[in-house]
Design a protein around this motif. Structure first.
Motif, PDB file in Angstrom:
ATOM      1  N   ALA A 163      85.113  57.739 -55.948  1.00  0.00           N
ATOM      2  CA  ALA A 163      84.855  56.846 -54.001  1.00  0.00           C
ATOM      3  C   ALA A 163      83.086  57.464 -53.762  1.00  0.00           C
ATOM      4  CB  ALA A 163      86.050  56.537 -53.553  1.00  0.00           C
ATOM      5  N   PRO A 164      83.071  57.867 -52.667  1.00  0.00           N
ATOM      6  CA  PRO A 164      81.989  58.623 -52.591  1.00  0.00           C
ATOM      7  C   PRO A 164      80.714  58.935 -53.591  1.00  0.00           C
ATOM      8  CG  PRO A 164      83.723  60.376 -51.577  1.00  0.00           C
ATOM      9  CD  PRO A 164      84.548  59.510 -52.384  1.00  0.00           C
ATOM     10  N   PHE A 216      89.135  49.071 -54.330  1.00  0.00           N
ATOM     11  CA  PHE A 216      89.527  49.137 -55.769  1.00  0.00           C
ATOM     12  C   PHE A 216      89.405  50.380 -56.073  1.00  0.00           C
ATOM     13  CE2 PHE A 216      86.377  50.985 -59.151  1.00  0.00           C
ATOM     14  CZ  PHE A 216      86.750  50.015 -60.307  1.00  0.00           C
ATOM     15  N   PHE A 217      89.102  51.575 -55.777  1.00  0.00           N
ATOM     16  CA  PHE A 217      89.717  53.045 -56.095  1.00  0.00           C
ATOM     17  C   PHE A 217      90.777  53.424 -55.845  1.00  0.00           C
ATOM     18  CE2 PHE A 217      84.991  53.398 -56.231  1.00  0.00           C
ATOM     19  CZ  PHE A 217      84.190  54.116 -57.873  1.00  0.00           C
ATOM     20  N   GLY A 218      91.281  52.628 -54.555  1.00  0.00           N
ATOM     21  CA  GLY A 218      92.432  52.846 -54.111  1.00  0.00           C
ATOM     22  C   GLY A 218      94.434  52.510 -55.401  1.00  0.00           C
ATOM     23  N   ALA A 219      93.163  51.515 -55.769  1.00  0.00           N
ATOM     24  CA  ALA A 219      93.808  50.421 -56.679  1.00  0.00           C
ATOM     25  C   ALA A 219      93.872  51.639 -58.161  1.00  0.00           C
ATOM     26  CB  ALA A 219      93.355  49.496 -56.866  1.00  0.00           C
ATOM     27  N   ASN A 242      96.269  53.650 -51.299  1.00  0.00           N
ATOM     28  CA  ASN A 242      96.885  54.546 -52.239  1.00  0.00           C
ATOM     29  C   ASN A 242      98.666  54.687 -51.765  1.00  0.00           C
ATOM     30  OD1 ASN A 242      97.714  57.428 -54.256  1.00  0.00           O
ATOM     31  ND2 ASN A 242      95.507  56.684 -54.762  1.00  0.00           N
ATOM     32  N   LEU A 243      98.903  55.114 -50.484  1.00  0.00           N
ATOM     33  CA  LEU A 243     100.669  55.454 -50.414  1.00  0.00           C
ATOM     34  C   LEU A 243     101.342  54.056 -50.202  1.00  0.00           C
ATOM     35  CD1 LEU A 243      99.648  57.619 -47.167  1.00  0.00           C
ATOM     36  CD2 LEU A 243     100.313  58.023 -50.152  1.00  0.00           C
ATOM     37  N   GLU A 244     101.043  53.014 -50.180  1.00  0.00           N
ATOM     38  CA  GLU A 244     101.133  52.129 -49.755  1.00  0.00           C
ATOM     39  C   GLU A 244     101.529  51.360 -50.917  1.00  0.00           C
ATOM     40  OE1 GLU A 244     100.911  47.374 -48.236  1.00  0.00           O
ATOM     41  OE2 GLU A 244     100.097  49.200 -46.623  1.00  0.00           O
ATOM     42  N   ILE A 253      95.433  59.094 -54.986  1.00  0.00           N
ATOM     43  CA  ILE A 253      94.126  59.828 -53.972  1.00  0.00           C
ATOM     44  C   ILE A 253      93.309  61.338 -54.083  1.00  0.00           C
ATOM     45  CG2 ILE A 253      94.051  61.380 -51.782  1.00  0.00           C
ATOM     46  CD1 ILE A 253      96.893  59.802 -51.363  1.00  0.00           C
ATOM     47  N   PRO A 254      94.141  61.832 -55.004  1.00  0.00           N
ATOM     48  CA  PRO A 254      92.595  62.979 -55.538  1.00  0.00           C
ATOM     49  C   PRO A 254      91.297  62.955 -56.191  1.00  0.00           C
ATOM     50  CG  PRO A 254      94.927  64.379 -55.752  1.00  0.00           C
ATOM     51  CD  PRO A 254      95.052  62.425 -55.695  1.00  0.00           C
ATOM     52  N   VAL A 255      91.555  61.527 -56.970  1.00  0.00           N
ATOM     53  CA  VAL A 255      91.015  61.899 -57.957  1.00  0.00           C
ATOM     54  C   VAL A 255      89.997  60.672 -57.098  1.00  0.00           C
ATOM     55  CG1 VAL A 255      89.800  60.044 -60.143  1.00  0.00           C
ATOM     56  CG2 VAL A 255      91.934  61.813 -59.690  1.00  0.00           C
TER      57      VAL A 255
END
Length: 622
Positions: free
Chosen positions: A514-515, A500-503, A424-426, A507-509
């Motif tokens: 994801a878990p 998948f979730f990072g794309a 997510n940061l990248e 980050i908060p969502v």
């Protein structure tokens, strides 16, 4: 005599360079541009049939109050916004073609999204390989980098990591990265944002020198100082989605005076113009827009000698530093093939460069890597102590199955959580580089996948070896390798979910969903309840559950394959024979290889889904 010869040679070189510059120079013209966001009652018109011209060889500033439409105009001109837009954008008098235009222009965002663990030299070399391709030799790439670094004043910072650079140096590096393939048009969104006055002047001075080499340089700027404003050649002021002024910087005050608006003495002309655009001097904006015909006309003050763009090249070219001409001379050859190819470097070169760069970034992220290693070691020792020597005890077989299931969950989440956090940061770096045509999304995604695979093998191995030995699992290399394969597969699936979730989310969502997304698969894994206990209308989820396949594979690794009877620490152990325990979980007729195939299918589907989501997000990023 020798001096005269050298002078003639230098002038001849300048003339040749100027001819090359003019051959590749782009004059950008737009007419009747309108831009609307939202639909129906919520629709809001940001730009209102605005027009204008940005000439090559000029440094142009787009100014205006907050919300006036500066960034929207910039994004439309850079080709990043298409939906909701009406009007026409021309390049050298011909209608703009998006694919060609995007290869010949570069967009530098307000925030300097850079990989902090790379050095300046490493960043420039990677960019040179990606943006110049394999047709340009190493010597020429290195010379190009050297000249750009000299012009930008970064020669002494080549070995410095990005994380240690100042704000001004980061901005100049971001500009230098885009100069490598010699873009004809350079767009910059708030290039002086976050910089002090000295760094801002240095940055804009660099942009002015770049414009002097024949490029079209356009930058949005928010309330510049008088000294900073004087660095610009042309000014384009937006007010309420319309053009209030277009012309030379030194003609702004005469134009306002022609509309009976006098700038107070010792007052910043930029501040005065913004105050006028904000309505602080009455309802005069419509008169100003009409006077300039909403950008269709360039205001020319008769007393100003710099308002004619056609004559500026000859007078300004002698003022340009010789290094700038050298850069242009070396870089102009790098334009070849850009119209024919989507990317300068072939696919395999893109993957190789990105793979090397990603590995370098991961290895230098010492805190995260050390924390992951420490976590795997500590948890493995803790599990080994909690479940000490139970692997061959029939009386503790339930506990052993619980240990296996917990290990799978731990490996899954240990791979998932860091991945979506770092990715997510990248993502902002990817957006900037991909939109500026450094590399294809396929190359980036493949390199990202390959780069992390060694870590998804290493960390599960570090965890599994102590757990396997301390819990007294069967000392059979075949069974260990089977369980090790399952651990690697679940780790790869976890990494895919993280990507998948990072794309897809911030980050908060992502850290919430994801878990949570794994819970349905956990319920049908086979450990919480047997397959025949799941309602018929839900048991199809079992065939999609990577946790089902991983639990099935791990159980078969330890208890399948005609394993000899277990020892019993009590007088009677019902599951002394492992086959009975497999029957309890309906696993006696299951196939280990089918479990591995099921997990690999999950891995493939999740990776493809992550790629599609990332592709969708990039198309709708602005």
């Amino acid at each position: 005599m020798d001096t005269d010869i050298k002078l003639r040679e230098r002038n001849r070189g300048k003339t040749a360079d100027r001819e090359n510059q003019e051959g590749s120079s782009f004059d950008l013209t737009f007419s009747d541009l309108s831009y609307t966001v939202g639909k129906g009652e919520t629709a809001k018109q940001i730009l209102k049939q605005i027009s204008g011209t940005f000439n090559s060889g000029k440094l142009t500033a787009i100014m205006g109050p907050s919300g006036a439409g500066k960034t929207s105009l910039m994004n439309i001109l850079a080709g990043l916004k298409k939906s909701g837009m009406q009007g026409r954008v021309d390049v050298n008098g011909a209608e703009r073609k998006f694919k060609t235009f995007r290869k010949q222009s570069a967009y530098i965002t307000q925030q300097d999204h850079l990989l902090s663990n790379l050095s300046v030299e490493e960043y420039m070399i990677s960019a040179a390989h990606l943006k110049l391709g394999n047709d340009v030799c190493e010597k020429e790439k290195n010379l190009t980098i050297e000249l750009i670094m000299k012009t930008l004043g970064l020669t002494n910072s080549l070995s410095t990591r990005v994380s240690c650079l100042s704000g001004g140096e980061c901005k100049r590096l971001a500009i230098g990265l885009e100069l490598i393939d010699n873009p004809s048009i350079l767009f910059l969104d708030e290039p002086t944002s976050g910089l002090d006055s000295s760094s801002s002047l240095q940055c804009v001075a660099v942009l002015r020198d770049i414009a002097r080499t024949g490029r079209t340089v356009v930058a949005t700027i928010h309330q510049p100082s008088t000294r900073l404003l004087d660095q610009f050649d042309q000014l384009y002021i937006v007010a309420g989605g319309s053009c209030m002024y277009q012309g030379p910087v030194n003609s702004l005050i005469p134009y306002l005076q022609s509309m009976n608006l006098s700038c107070p003495d010792h007052h910043n002309p930029a501040d005065f113009a913004i105050d006028v655009a904000s309505g602080e001097y009455g309802d005069v904006v419509l008169r100003l827009i009409s006077g300039i015909e909403n950008g269709r006309r360039v205001y020319q003050n008769n007393s100003s000698s710099s308002c004619l763009p056609s004559s500026s090249h000859d007078t300004e070219v002698d003022e340009v530093d010789e290094t700038d001409f050298m850069i242009n001379s070396h870089l102009r050859t790098n334009k070849r093939g850009r119209n024919e190819l989507s990317y300068s470097a072939p696919f395999h070169t893109q993957v190789t460069v990105l793979l090397r760069r990603t590995w370098c970034t991961i290895w230098r992220e010492q805190i995260l890597t050390t924390m992951r290693l420490t976590l795997h070691v500590c948890i493995s020792i803790l599990i080994g102590l909690v479940y000490w020597q139970i692997g061959n005890d029939a009386h503790s077989i339930y506990n052993n199955a619980g240990m296996l299931f917990f290990s799978l969950i731990f490996i899954l989440y240990a791979a998932m959580m860091p991945t979506f956090l770092t990715f997510n940061l990248e993502r902002e770096v990817l957006i900037r580089e991909h939109l500026n045509r450094w590399y294809s999304l396929k190359a980036y995604y493949l390199a990202k996948t390959l780069a992390d695979i060694p870590f998804q093998i290493f960390f599960p191995t570090v965890y599994l070896i102590p757990v396997y030995l301390m819990t007294n699992q069967p000392l059979c290399i075949e069974r260990f390798l089977m369980l090790w394969t399952i651990a690697i597969c679940i780790s790869l699936v976890g990494q895919g979910i993280g990507l998948f979730f990072g794309a897809a989310f911030d980050i908060p969502v992502a850290s919430y969903f994801a878990p949570i997304s794994c819970i349905p698969f956990l319920l049908v894994s086979g450990f919480m309840s047997k397959f025949d206990a799941i309602p018929a209308y839900l048991n199809w989820i079992t065939y999609l559950s990577f946790l089902h396949y991983s639990f099935e594979g791990s159980m078969l690794s330890l208890y399948g394959g005609d394993r000899p009877p277990l020892s019993c620490s009590h007088s009677y152990c019902h599951f002394r024979y492992p086959i009975k325990f497999l029957e309890l979980f309906d696993l006696n007729n299951s196939s280990y290889y089918f479990s591995v195939l099921g997990m690999m299918a999950n891995f493939f589907v999740i990776r493809v889904a992550g790629y599609l989501v990332l592709r969708f997000k990039l198309r709708h990023v602005r």
